[in-house]
Design an enzyme around this catalytic site. Sequence first.
Site, mmCIF file in Angstrom:
data_model
loop_
_atom_site.group_PDB
_atom_site.id
_atom_site.type_symbol
_atom_site.label_atom_id
_atom_site.label_comp_id
_atom_site.label_asym_id
_atom_site.label_seq_id
_atom_site.Cartn_x
_atom_site.Cartn_y
_atom_site.Cartn_z
ATOM 1 N N SER A 115 -12.289 2.047 -1.944
ATOM 2 C CA SER A 115 -12.950 2.212 -3.409
ATOM 3 C C SER A 115 -14.493 2.263 -3.577
ATOM 4 C CB SER A 115 -12.266 1.126 -4.042
ATOM 5 O OG SER A 115 -10.796 0.978 -3.951
HETATM 6 N N1 SAM Z 1 -9.533 -1.820 -1.357
HETATM 7 C C1 SAM Z 1 -9.352 -0.741 -0.504
HETATM 8 C C2 SAM Z 1 -10.708 -0.413 -0.124
HETATM 9 O O1 SAM Z 1 -11.672 -0.718 -0.349
HETATM 10 O O2 SAM Z 1 -10.670 0.055 1.327
HETATM 11 C C3 SAM Z 1 -8.724 0.281 -1.230
HETATM 12 C C4 SAM Z 1 -7.584 0.807 -0.576
HETATM 13 S S1 SAM Z 1 -6.877 2.190 -1.084
HETATM 14 C C5 SAM Z 1 -7.460 2.780 -2.703
HETATM 15 C C6 SAM Z 1 -5.263 1.780 -1.550
HETATM 16 C C7 SAM Z 1 -4.364 1.318 -0.293
HETATM 17 O O3 SAM Z 1 -3.170 0.950 -0.925
HETATM 18 C C8 SAM Z 1 -4.060 2.337 0.937
HETATM 19 O O4 SAM Z 1 -4.386 1.891 1.913
HETATM 20 C C9 SAM Z 1 -2.436 2.389 0.676
HETATM 21 O O5 SAM Z 1 -1.976 2.892 2.106
HETATM 22 C C10 SAM Z 1 -2.381 1.104 0.243
HETATM 23 N N2 SAM Z 1 -0.773 1.100 -0.370
HETATM 24 C C11 SAM Z 1 -0.270 2.166 -1.089
HETATM 25 N N3 SAM Z 1 1.011 1.421 -1.733
HETATM 26 C C12 SAM Z 1 1.341 0.393 -1.150
HETATM 27 C C13 SAM Z 1 2.014 -0.634 -0.989
HETATM 28 N N4 SAM Z 1 3.396 -0.369 -1.655
HETATM 29 N N5 SAM Z 1 1.916 -1.838 -0.062
HETATM 30 C C14 SAM Z 1 0.728 -2.145 0.341
HETATM 31 N N6 SAM Z 1 -0.135 -1.259 0.318
HETATM 32 C C15 SAM Z 1 -0.061 0.142 -0.222
#
Ligand code: SAM
Length: 217
Positions: free
Chosen positions: A62
Amino acid sequence: MDRYKKQRARMVETQIKARSITDPLVLKAMETIPRHLFVDEGLIDQAHSDNPLPIGEKQTISQPYIVALMTQALELKGKERILEIGTGSGYQTAILAHLADRVFSIERIAALATRARKILDQLNYYNVAIRVGDGSYGWKEEAPFDAIITTAAAPKIPRYLIEQLVVGGRLVVPVGSRDVQTLYKLTRLAEDLSQIKKEDLGGCRFVSLIGESGWKE
Ligand code: SAM
Protein backbone atom coordinates in the site's frame (compact mmCIF):
# COMPACT_ATOMS: atom_id res chain seq x y z
CA MET A 1 22.52 8.64 8.26
CA ASP A 2 22.04 5.83 5.76
CA ARG A 3 20.43 6.48 2.39
CA TYR A 4 17.13 4.75 3.18
CA LYS A 5 16.82 6.48 6.55
CA LYS A 6 16.98 9.82 4.72
CA GLN A 7 14.41 8.64 2.21
CA ARG A 8 12.07 7.53 5.03
CA ALA A 9 12.44 10.86 6.80
CA ARG A 10 11.55 12.67 3.56
CA MET A 11 8.59 10.32 2.96
CA VAL A 12 7.20 11.06 6.43
CA GLU A 13 7.72 14.81 6.07
CA THR A 14 6.32 15.30 2.56
CA GLN A 15 3.64 12.59 2.26
CA ILE A 16 2.44 11.89 5.78
CA LYS A 17 2.88 14.91 8.05
CA ALA A 18 1.93 17.07 5.08
CA ARG A 19 -1.42 15.26 4.92
CA SER A 20 -2.24 15.83 8.58
CA ILE A 21 -1.18 12.54 10.15
CA THR A 22 -0.23 13.66 13.66
CA ASP A 23 0.07 10.55 15.88
CA PRO A 24 3.74 10.71 16.95
CA LEU A 25 3.92 6.91 17.42
CA VAL A 26 2.76 6.32 13.83
CA LEU A 27 5.20 8.93 12.46
CA LYS A 28 8.08 7.37 14.41
CA ALA A 29 7.21 3.84 13.30
CA MET A 30 7.18 4.92 9.66
CA GLU A 31 10.54 6.64 10.08
CA THR A 32 11.93 3.46 11.65
CA ILE A 33 10.64 0.44 9.67
CA PRO A 34 12.84 -0.21 6.61
CA ARG A 35 10.16 -0.07 3.90
CA HIS A 36 12.72 -0.81 1.14
CA LEU A 37 13.08 -4.40 2.48
CA PHE A 38 9.43 -5.12 1.68
CA VAL A 39 9.55 -4.25 -2.05
CA ASP A 40 11.02 -6.27 -4.92
CA GLU A 41 14.69 -5.55 -5.53
CA GLY A 42 13.94 -4.14 -8.97
CA LEU A 43 11.66 -1.50 -7.42
CA ILE A 44 13.84 -0.52 -4.48
CA ASP A 45 14.46 2.99 -5.85
CA GLN A 46 10.70 3.57 -5.75
CA ALA A 47 10.16 2.08 -2.28
CA HIS A 48 9.35 5.49 -0.72
CA SER A 49 7.32 6.94 -3.58
CA ASP A 50 3.80 8.28 -3.01
CA ASN A 51 1.94 5.30 -4.51
CA PRO A 52 1.34 1.56 -4.12
CA LEU A 53 3.81 -0.82 -5.81
CA PRO A 54 3.39 -4.34 -7.22
CA ILE A 55 4.64 -7.19 -4.99
CA GLY A 56 3.83 -10.10 -7.34
CA GLU A 57 0.73 -12.36 -7.47
CA LYS A 58 -1.21 -9.29 -8.80
CA GLN A 59 -1.05 -7.71 -5.32
CA THR A 60 0.43 -4.47 -4.00
CA ILE A 61 2.24 -2.90 -1.07
CA SER A 62 0.00 0.00 0.00
CA GLN A 63 0.87 3.68 -0.50
CA PRO A 64 2.75 5.00 2.60
CA TYR A 65 0.06 7.61 3.33
CA ILE A 66 -2.71 4.99 3.35
CA VAL A 67 -0.68 2.82 5.76
CA ALA A 68 -0.28 5.85 8.05
CA LEU A 69 -3.96 6.84 7.81
CA MET A 70 -5.23 3.33 8.60
CA THR A 71 -2.74 2.84 11.42
CA GLN A 72 -3.58 6.18 13.04
CA ALA A 73 -7.28 5.27 12.93
CA LEU A 74 -6.59 2.11 14.98
CA GLU A 75 -5.51 4.35 17.93
CA LEU A 76 -2.72 2.05 19.13
CA LYS A 77 -1.06 2.65 22.49
CA GLY A 78 1.12 -0.49 22.76
CA LYS A 79 -0.92 -3.16 24.54
CA GLU A 80 -3.31 -4.17 21.77
CA ARG A 81 -4.01 -7.50 20.11
CA ILE A 82 -4.56 -6.82 16.44
CA LEU A 83 -5.99 -8.78 13.55
CA GLU A 84 -4.82 -7.89 10.03
CA ILE A 85 -6.51 -9.27 6.92
CA GLY A 86 -4.15 -9.21 3.91
CA THR A 87 -0.51 -9.55 5.01
CA GLY A 88 0.73 -8.79 1.48
CA SER A 89 4.36 -7.64 1.68
CA GLY A 90 4.29 -7.58 5.49
CA TYR A 91 5.09 -3.84 5.66
CA GLN A 92 1.83 -2.83 7.37
CA THR A 93 2.26 -5.91 9.61
CA ALA A 94 5.68 -4.63 10.74
CA ILE A 95 4.24 -1.20 11.54
CA LEU A 96 1.53 -2.87 13.66
CA ALA A 97 4.03 -5.19 15.36
CA HIS A 98 6.12 -2.14 16.24
CA LEU A 99 3.15 -0.33 17.80
CA ALA A 100 1.14 -3.08 19.52
CA ASP A 101 1.59 -6.18 21.66
CA ARG A 102 0.48 -9.00 19.31
CA VAL A 103 -0.42 -9.12 15.63
CA PHE A 104 -2.39 -11.93 13.99
CA SER A 105 -2.23 -11.59 10.22
CA ILE A 106 -4.02 -13.63 7.55
CA GLU A 107 -3.00 -13.83 3.89
CA ARG A 108 -4.72 -15.97 1.27
CA ILE A 109 -1.66 -16.32 -1.00
CA ALA A 110 0.89 -18.68 0.59
CA ALA A 111 3.90 -17.34 -1.36
CA LEU A 112 3.28 -13.81 -0.02
CA ALA A 113 2.79 -15.07 3.55
CA THR A 114 6.10 -16.98 3.36
CA ARG A 115 8.02 -13.99 2.04
CA ALA A 116 6.52 -11.64 4.64
CA ARG A 117 7.32 -14.10 7.45
CA LYS A 118 10.97 -14.20 6.35
CA ILE A 119 11.38 -10.41 6.40
CA LEU A 120 9.55 -10.03 9.73
CA ASP A 121 11.83 -12.69 11.26
CA GLN A 122 14.89 -10.85 9.89
CA LEU A 123 13.63 -7.74 11.69
CA ASN A 124 12.92 -9.71 14.90
CA TYR A 125 9.16 -9.15 14.87
CA TYR A 126 8.36 -12.36 16.75
CA ASN A 127 5.08 -10.94 18.09
CA VAL A 128 3.44 -11.68 14.71
CA ALA A 129 1.52 -14.86 13.86
CA ILE A 130 0.73 -15.35 10.16
CA ARG A 131 -1.81 -17.80 8.83
CA VAL A 132 -2.72 -18.67 5.23
CA GLY A 133 -6.44 -18.64 4.47
CA ASP A 134 -9.57 -16.58 3.99
CA GLY A 135 -9.27 -13.73 6.49
CA SER A 136 -12.82 -12.58 5.92
CA TYR A 137 -13.85 -15.17 8.55
CA GLY A 138 -11.49 -13.49 11.01
CA TRP A 139 -9.42 -15.63 13.42
CA LYS A 140 -11.97 -16.98 15.87
CA GLU A 141 -9.53 -18.92 18.09
CA GLU A 142 -7.60 -15.73 18.87
CA ALA A 143 -10.57 -13.33 19.12
CA PRO A 144 -11.50 -10.86 20.50
CA PHE A 145 -9.21 -8.14 19.11
CA ASP A 146 -8.71 -4.53 20.16
CA ALA A 147 -8.29 -3.50 16.54
CA ILE A 148 -8.81 -5.08 13.11
CA ILE A 149 -7.45 -3.80 9.81
CA THR A 150 -8.42 -5.07 6.36
CA THR A 151 -6.03 -4.13 3.59
CA ALA A 152 -8.20 -5.53 0.79
CA ALA A 153 -11.53 -4.04 -0.33
CA ALA A 154 -14.82 -5.64 0.74
CA PRO A 155 -18.24 -5.27 -0.95
CA LYS A 156 -19.83 -4.84 2.50
CA ILE A 157 -18.68 -4.61 6.10
CA PRO A 158 -17.53 -8.13 7.02
CA ARG A 159 -19.81 -9.20 9.88
CA TYR A 160 -17.42 -11.84 11.24
CA LEU A 161 -14.86 -9.10 11.85
CA ILE A 162 -17.24 -6.86 13.80
CA GLU A 163 -18.15 -9.90 15.93
CA GLN A 164 -14.47 -10.45 16.78
CA LEU A 165 -13.91 -6.91 18.14
CA VAL A 166 -13.89 -6.12 21.86
CA VAL A 167 -16.42 -3.50 22.95
CA GLY A 168 -14.60 -0.24 22.18
CA GLY A 169 -12.55 -1.96 19.46
CA ARG A 170 -11.87 -0.40 16.05
CA LEU A 171 -12.19 -1.93 12.56
CA VAL A 172 -10.67 -0.09 9.59
CA VAL A 173 -11.84 -1.44 6.26
CA PRO A 174 -12.23 -0.25 2.64
CA VAL A 175 -15.78 -0.92 1.41
CA GLY A 176 -17.22 -0.35 -2.04
CA SER A 177 -16.99 -1.69 -5.59
CA ARG A 178 -14.05 -3.60 -7.06
CA ASP A 179 -12.73 -0.34 -8.59
CA VAL A 180 -13.25 2.30 -5.91
CA GLN A 181 -14.06 2.29 -2.22
CA THR A 182 -14.54 4.38 0.91
CA LEU A 183 -12.25 3.77 3.87
CA TYR A 184 -14.35 3.31 7.04
CA LYS A 185 -13.46 3.28 10.70
CA LEU A 186 -16.04 1.35 12.71
CA THR A 187 -16.06 1.37 16.49
CA ARG A 188 -18.01 -1.31 18.36
CA LEU A 189 -19.89 0.58 21.09
CA ALA A 190 -21.63 -2.30 22.90
CA GLU A 191 -22.16 -6.07 22.97
CA ASP A 192 -25.22 -5.37 20.83
CA LEU A 193 -23.85 -5.51 17.27
CA SER A 194 -26.27 -2.84 16.04
CA GLN A 195 -24.39 -0.23 18.09
CA ILE A 196 -21.55 0.66 15.77
CA LYS A 197 -20.09 4.13 15.20
CA LYS A 198 -19.15 4.60 11.53
CA GLU A 199 -16.67 7.23 10.32
CA ASP A 200 -15.75 7.98 6.69
CA LEU A 201 -11.97 8.39 6.27
CA GLY A 202 -12.16 9.21 2.55
CA GLY A 203 -11.96 7.58 -0.86
CA CYS A 204 -9.44 4.84 -1.67
CA ARG A 205 -8.56 2.07 -4.13
CA PHE A 206 -7.56 -1.34 -2.82
CA VAL A 207 -7.19 -4.77 -4.39
CA SER A 208 -10.21 -6.99 -3.79
CA LEU A 209 -10.91 -9.09 -0.73
CA ILE A 210 -11.45 -12.60 -2.11
CA GLY A 211 -13.51 -14.95 0.01
CA GLU A 212 -16.61 -15.43 2.13
CA SER A 213 -17.23 -11.72 2.85
CA GLY A 214 -15.55 -10.61 -0.39
CA TRP A 215 -15.69 -11.45 -4.06
CA LYS A 216 -15.25 -14.70 -5.90
CA GLU A 217 -11.80 -14.85 -7.50
N1 SAM B 1 -0.82 -4.06 3.75
C1 SAM B 1 -0.23 -4.78 2.67
C2 SAM B 1 1.11 -4.22 2.33
O1 SAM B 1 1.36 -3.03 2.59
O2 SAM B 1 1.89 -4.97 1.74
C3 SAM B 1 -1.10 -4.64 1.46
C4 SAM B 1 -1.67 -5.89 1.06
S1 SAM B 1 -2.51 -5.95 -0.48
C5 SAM B 1 -3.14 -4.36 -0.80
C6 SAM B 1 -3.96 -6.89 0.01
C7 SAM B 1 -3.66 -8.33 0.37
O3 SAM B 1 -4.88 -8.94 0.78
C8 SAM B 1 -3.13 -9.17 -0.78
O4 SAM B 1 -1.90 -9.73 -0.44
C9 SAM B 1 -4.21 -10.24 -0.97
O5 SAM B 1 -3.71 -11.49 -1.37
C10 SAM B 1 -4.83 -10.30 0.40
N2 SAM B 1 -6.19 -10.85 0.47
C11 SAM B 1 -7.24 -10.66 -0.36
N3 SAM B 1 -8.32 -11.32 0.08
C12 SAM B 1 -7.95 -11.94 1.23
C13 SAM B 1 -8.63 -12.77 2.17
N4 SAM B 1 -9.91 -13.12 2.04
N5 SAM B 1 -7.93 -13.23 3.24
C14 SAM B 1 -6.63 -12.90 3.42
N6 SAM B 1 -5.93 -12.12 2.55
C15 SAM B 1 -6.59 -11.65 1.49
